[in-house]
Design a protein around this motif. Structure first.
Motif, PDB file in Angstrom:
ATOM      1  N   TYR A  83       0.833  -1.203   0.000  1.00 59.61           N
ATOM      2  CA  TYR A  83       0.000   0.000   0.000  1.00 59.61           C
ATOM      3  C   TYR A  83       0.872   1.260   0.000  1.00 59.61           C
ATOM      4  O   TYR A  83       0.577   2.229  -0.686  1.00 59.61           O
ATOM      5  CB  TYR A  83      -0.868   0.046   1.259  1.00 59.61           C
ATOM      6  CG  TYR A  83      -2.046  -0.886   1.277  1.00 59.61           C
ATOM      7  CD1 TYR A  83      -3.310  -0.420   0.945  1.00 59.61           C
ATOM      8  CD2 TYR A  83      -1.918  -2.212   1.646  1.00 59.61           C
ATOM      9  CE1 TYR A  83      -4.411  -1.260   0.983  1.00 59.61           C
ATOM     10  CE2 TYR A  83      -3.012  -3.059   1.683  1.00 59.61           C
ATOM     11  CZ  TYR A  83      -4.258  -2.585   1.345  1.00 59.61           C
ATOM     12  OH  TYR A  83      -5.344  -3.408   1.377  1.00 59.61           O
ATOM     13  N   THR A  84       1.956   1.208   0.807  1.00 55.33           N
ATOM     14  CA  THR A  84       2.810   2.390   0.935  1.00 55.33           C
ATOM     15  C   THR A  84       3.438   2.743  -0.413  1.00 55.33           C
ATOM     16  O   THR A  84       3.381   3.894  -0.839  1.00 55.33           O
ATOM     17  CB  THR A  84       3.950   2.143   1.956  1.00 55.33           C
ATOM     18  OG1 THR A  84       3.506   1.247   2.945  1.00 55.33           O
ATOM     19  CG2 THR A  84       4.425   3.430   2.566  1.00 55.33           C
ATOM     20  N   VAL A  85       4.020   1.727  -1.080  1.00 58.67           N
ATOM     21  CA  VAL A  85       4.708   2.054  -2.342  1.00 58.67           C
ATOM     22  C   VAL A  85       3.713   2.451  -3.437  1.00 58.67           C
ATOM     23  O   VAL A  85       4.013   3.309  -4.262  1.00 58.67           O
ATOM     24  CB  VAL A  85       5.658   0.931  -2.813  1.00 58.67           C
ATOM     25  CG1 VAL A  85       6.872   0.858  -1.922  1.00 58.67           C
ATOM     26  CG2 VAL A  85       4.972  -0.393  -2.924  1.00 58.67           C
ATOM     27  N   VAL A  86       2.518   1.871  -3.413  1.00 54.36           N
ATOM     28  CA  VAL A  86       1.505   2.285  -4.386  1.00 54.36           C
ATOM     29  C   VAL A  86       1.177   3.762  -4.156  1.00 54.36           C
ATOM     30  O   VAL A  86       1.074   4.548  -5.106  1.00 54.36           O
ATOM     31  CB  VAL A  86       0.232   1.413  -4.275  1.00 54.36           C
ATOM     32  CG1 VAL A  86      -0.925   2.035  -5.035  1.00 54.36           C
ATOM     33  CG2 VAL A  86       0.496   0.013  -4.796  1.00 54.36           C
ATOM     34  N   GLY A  87       1.070   4.149  -2.889  1.00 54.03           N
ATOM     35  CA  GLY A  87       0.783   5.550  -2.545  1.00 54.03           C
ATOM     36  C   GLY A  87       1.861   6.480  -3.055  1.00 54.03           C
ATOM     37  O   GLY A  87       1.570   7.510  -3.661  1.00 54.03           O
ATOM     38  N   VAL A  88       3.114   6.126  -2.829  1.00 47.54           N
ATOM     39  CA  VAL A  88       4.212   6.997  -3.261  1.00 47.54           C
ATOM     40  C   VAL A  88       4.266   7.039  -4.796  1.00 47.54           C
ATOM     41  O   VAL A  88       4.415   8.096  -5.396  1.00 47.54           O
ATOM     42  CB  VAL A  88       5.568   6.524  -2.686  1.00 47.54           C
ATOM     43  CG1 VAL A  88       6.644   7.541  -2.970  1.00 47.54           C
ATOM     44  CG2 VAL A  88       5.475   6.318  -1.197  1.00 47.54           C
ATOM     45  N   ALA A  89       4.105   5.861  -5.417  1.00 46.63           N
ATOM     46  CA  ALA A  89       4.201   5.793  -6.888  1.00 46.63           C
ATOM     47  C   ALA A  89       3.066   6.586  -7.549  1.00 46.63           C
ATOM     48  O   ALA A  89       3.260   7.154  -8.628  1.00 46.63           O
ATOM     49  CB  ALA A  89       4.168   4.339  -7.351  1.00 46.63           C
ATOM     50  N   SER A  90       1.903   6.656  -6.901  1.00 44.32           N
ATOM     51  CA  SER A  90       0.774   7.347  -7.525  1.00 44.32           C
ATOM     52  C   SER A  90       1.039   8.848  -7.653  1.00 44.32           C
ATOM     53  O   SER A  90       0.400   9.525  -8.453  1.00 44.32           O
ATOM     54  CB  SER A  90      -0.505   7.100  -6.744  1.00 44.32           C
ATOM     55  OG  SER A  90      -0.426   7.750  -5.500  1.00 44.32           O
ATOM     56  N   GLY A  91       1.990   9.362  -6.869  1.00 48.54           N
ATOM     57  CA  GLY A  91       2.295  10.788  -6.959  1.00 48.54           C
ATOM     58  C   GLY A  91       3.268  11.114  -8.083  1.00 48.54           C
ATOM     59  O   GLY A  91       3.447  12.278  -8.441  1.00 48.54           O
ATOM     60  N   ILE A  92       3.899  10.098  -8.645  1.00 48.94           N
ATOM     61  CA  ILE A  92       4.894  10.341  -9.703  1.00 48.94           C
ATOM     62  C   ILE A  92       4.138  10.508 -11.013  1.00 48.94           C
ATOM     63  O   ILE A  92       3.767   9.536 -11.654  1.00 48.94           O
ATOM     64  CB  ILE A  92       5.903   9.158  -9.783  1.00 48.94           C
ATOM     65  CG1 ILE A  92       6.517   8.886  -8.417  1.00 48.94           C
ATOM     66  CG2 ILE A  92       6.974   9.393 -10.839  1.00 48.94           C
ATOM     67  CD1 ILE A  92       7.339  10.011  -7.851  1.00 48.94           C
ATOM     68  N   ALA A  93       3.889  11.770 -11.364  1.00 48.32           N
ATOM     69  CA  ALA A  93       2.928  12.011 -12.434  1.00 48.32           C
ATOM     70  C   ALA A  93       3.518  12.681 -13.660  1.00 48.32           C
ATOM     71  O   ALA A  93       2.792  13.006 -14.587  1.00 48.32           O
ATOM     72  CB  ALA A  93       1.774  12.844 -11.884  1.00 48.32           C
TER      73      ALA A  93
END
Length: 549
Positions: free
Chosen positions: A206-216
């Motif tokens: 969940y944590t890495v999905v959260g961080v990756a979702s900000g890389i836009a």
DNA sequence: GTAGGGTTAG
């Protein structure tokens, strides 16, 4: 049918029983006078809800006299999951007035429902109830609140809730990190991520999905690679959510090769990951690859869902080749999923972009259930083909049948007016959007109204509007104004506007080029030379376009 | 209690 209590309890604990089995069990507990026991009633309510039989669930709930908090929660959750927000809320309000008070699970369920149904006011109301009933620091309520607020773009509120927790657990960290990421504050998300790690908390998927979702965007590619590295180190990359998040992260960074590498490292990518890859190719403009992977997926005999079909239709719309679009339409008809609103909206869009508006309108007319997105697509199509008055008729029609317009409806209407040069109608729509429908203006709405005013002889009015905006206008809005100055040949204003744009974004040379062209149009060759002298060799050295024809 | 792909943005 024969059960004893032991078999009955074992059967009821299975979460995916068929409707038939559920009915059998329901009949048995009724016959054995167990239906009034909230324990058995709760299980049956859950099973009916899983089998999409809300009516049966409600009937049993209504007939159960002693309602435990579990029974209340399961019926509220059933309505919330079926997107029946009003029913869920009304049950919650009724429950609050009974002796069985809502617990932290009731609140978290209704909090999520408020966010999914975009009800900010109700969310604040429920938050208030959470605080007065003593659940203000409960981790279950708070993580739901953090997620709900950030999904509604209220990151400050989410941050406040998080800030009050002294020792956040992993779920709480994940909620706030993902919240910052999805609201576009990737750097804040990363800062919190480091803080979490410094406190010794280990991240999970969940944590890495959260961080990756900000890389836009492409400029964040190196950070994205770092996240990918972490996933490999921690063995998160076989998690389906993580894999698809990485594929779409690389797609957003215009790095389709890396996206494909992640995809191909999976033994059995699921539908979401396929979809991330196909959408990535489609949005990168490589519709051939998008189609190729769509065909490969089809060959495997996998059944596509509406999101995937909507994405592939967007790709075919880009190709402007009707043949691919018709192929997908055929697939949709064979699968019998043409009544899905998302698919129909995409079909309408595809046909109108490929130049066959009448086919798009035919799709629209044969639909039995139309929603606001379907209307938005048809309004866009009409606007694109210069039929603004028909677009406005559609708008009146959707109001008549009781649909509620959203911000995209107004983008489509303003675009239609802009395209057709309908000055006063456009102004009226712009006004109604805020006054009558209470929708906040976004950049795209300002861009359209500025273009509409600027292109129909009201350049000064457009300029004054931009200057009076509550927040400083971004480059999109100033850019729209600059192109109007160009079209009207207003060099004085163009200088002021271009100056703003160059200050905002000194790296971008396009504004200097535009201003230089405006000077040239006015015969001010000295100014052209002065401006060109401020540009570096590289900035001036853009290759001119070449046509084969 | 927290996560992934999204149609309309010319």
């Amino acid at each position: 049918m024969s059960f004893n209590l032991h078999i009955l309890t074992t059967e009821l604990s299975k979460s995916f029983l068929t409707l038939l089995r559920t009915k059998e069990l329901h009949a048995f507990i009724t016959k054995s006078h167990l239906a009034s026991d909230p324990f058995y009633a709760t299980r049956i309510v859950k099973l009916y809800s899983i089998n999409a039989k809300l009516g049966y669930a409600r009937h049993l709930f209504d007939k159960t006299p002693n309602r435990s908090v579990y029974l209340w929660n399961s019926i509220i959750r059933a309505y919330a999951k079926a997107y029946k927000f009003r029913d869920a809320l009304s049950l919650f309000l009724t429950m609050s007035g009974t002796e069985t008070s809502p617990d932290n699970f009731t609140y978290s369920c209704i909090i999520r429902a408020c966010s999914e149904n975009h009800h900010r006011e109700w969310l604040k109301f429920v938050h208030g109830r959470v605080l007065v009933t003593g659940f203000g620091l409960d981790p279950i309520c708070c993580s739901a609140l953090v997620t709900a607020y950030s999904n509604l773009d209220l990151i400050e509120e989410a941050s406040k809730v998080f800030g009050r927790i002294q020792h956040p657990d992993l779920v709480m960290w994940n909620s706030i990190i993902c919240g910052f990421g999805s609201c576009g504050y990737w750097n804040q998300g990363l800062l919190l991520f480091s803080r979490m790690r410094n406190l010794g908390e280990l991240p999970d998927g969940y944590t890495v999905v959260g961080v990756a979702s900000g890389i836009a965007e492409p400029s964040l590619l190196s950070t994205g690679k770092g996240i990918h590295g972490l996933c490999l180190k921690c063995n998160f990359d076989s998690n389906e959510h993580v894999a698809s998040a990485l594929v779409s992260m690389y797609s957003r960074c215009n790095c389709m090769d890396s996206a494909y590498l992640v995809f191909s490292s999976l033994l059995q990518p699921d539908l979401v990951t396929w979809s991330a890859l196909i959408t990535g190719y489609s949005q990168a403009g490589d519709f051939r690859k998008a189609m190729l992977f769509f065909q490969r997926l089809n060959m495997q005999g996998k059944k596509m869902d509406s999101i995937l079909i909507a994405s592939i239709l967007a790709a075919t719309a880009q190709s402007t080749n009707i043949r691919h679009g018709i192929e997908i339409h055929g697939y949709v008809l064979r699968q019998g999923i043409e009544s899905n609103e998302m698919i129909s909206s995409s079909l309408i869009d595809m046909y109108s972009k490929c130049g066959y508006l009448s086919l798009g309108i035919r799709v629209f007319h044969v639909m039995s259930q139309k929603n606001i997105s379907t209307y938005n697509s048809v309004i866009w199509g009409l606007g694109l083909h210069g039929l603004a008055s028909k677009a406005l008729e559609m708008f009146e029609e959707l109001l008549t049948i009781g649909l509620v317009p959203n911000e995209s409806t107004f983008s489509a209407l303003l675009f239609a007016c802009c395209h057709a040069g309908l000055n006063s109608v456009g102004k009226e729509i712009f006004k109604r959007m805020k006054d009558e429908f209470c929708i906040k203006y976004k950049t795209e709405h300002y861009v359209y109204i500025v273009k509409l005013l600027g292109m129909t002889g009201e350049l000064e009015v457009a300029y004054n509007l931009v200057m009076s905006l509550p927040e400083p206008a971004d480059s999109g809005i100033w850019g729209a104004l600059l192109s109007c100055c160009d079209a009207c040949g207003n060099v004085e204003l163009a200088e002021v506007v271009a100056q703003r744009l160059i200050e905002n974004d000194p790296e971008k040379t396009v504004y200097k080029v535009m201003l230089s062209n405006i000077y040239a149009g006015d015969g001010r060759w000295d100014d052209v030379k002065k401006l060109r002298d401020t540009m570096t060799e590289k900035e001036r050295g853009k290759c001119p376009g070449l046509s084969w024809i």
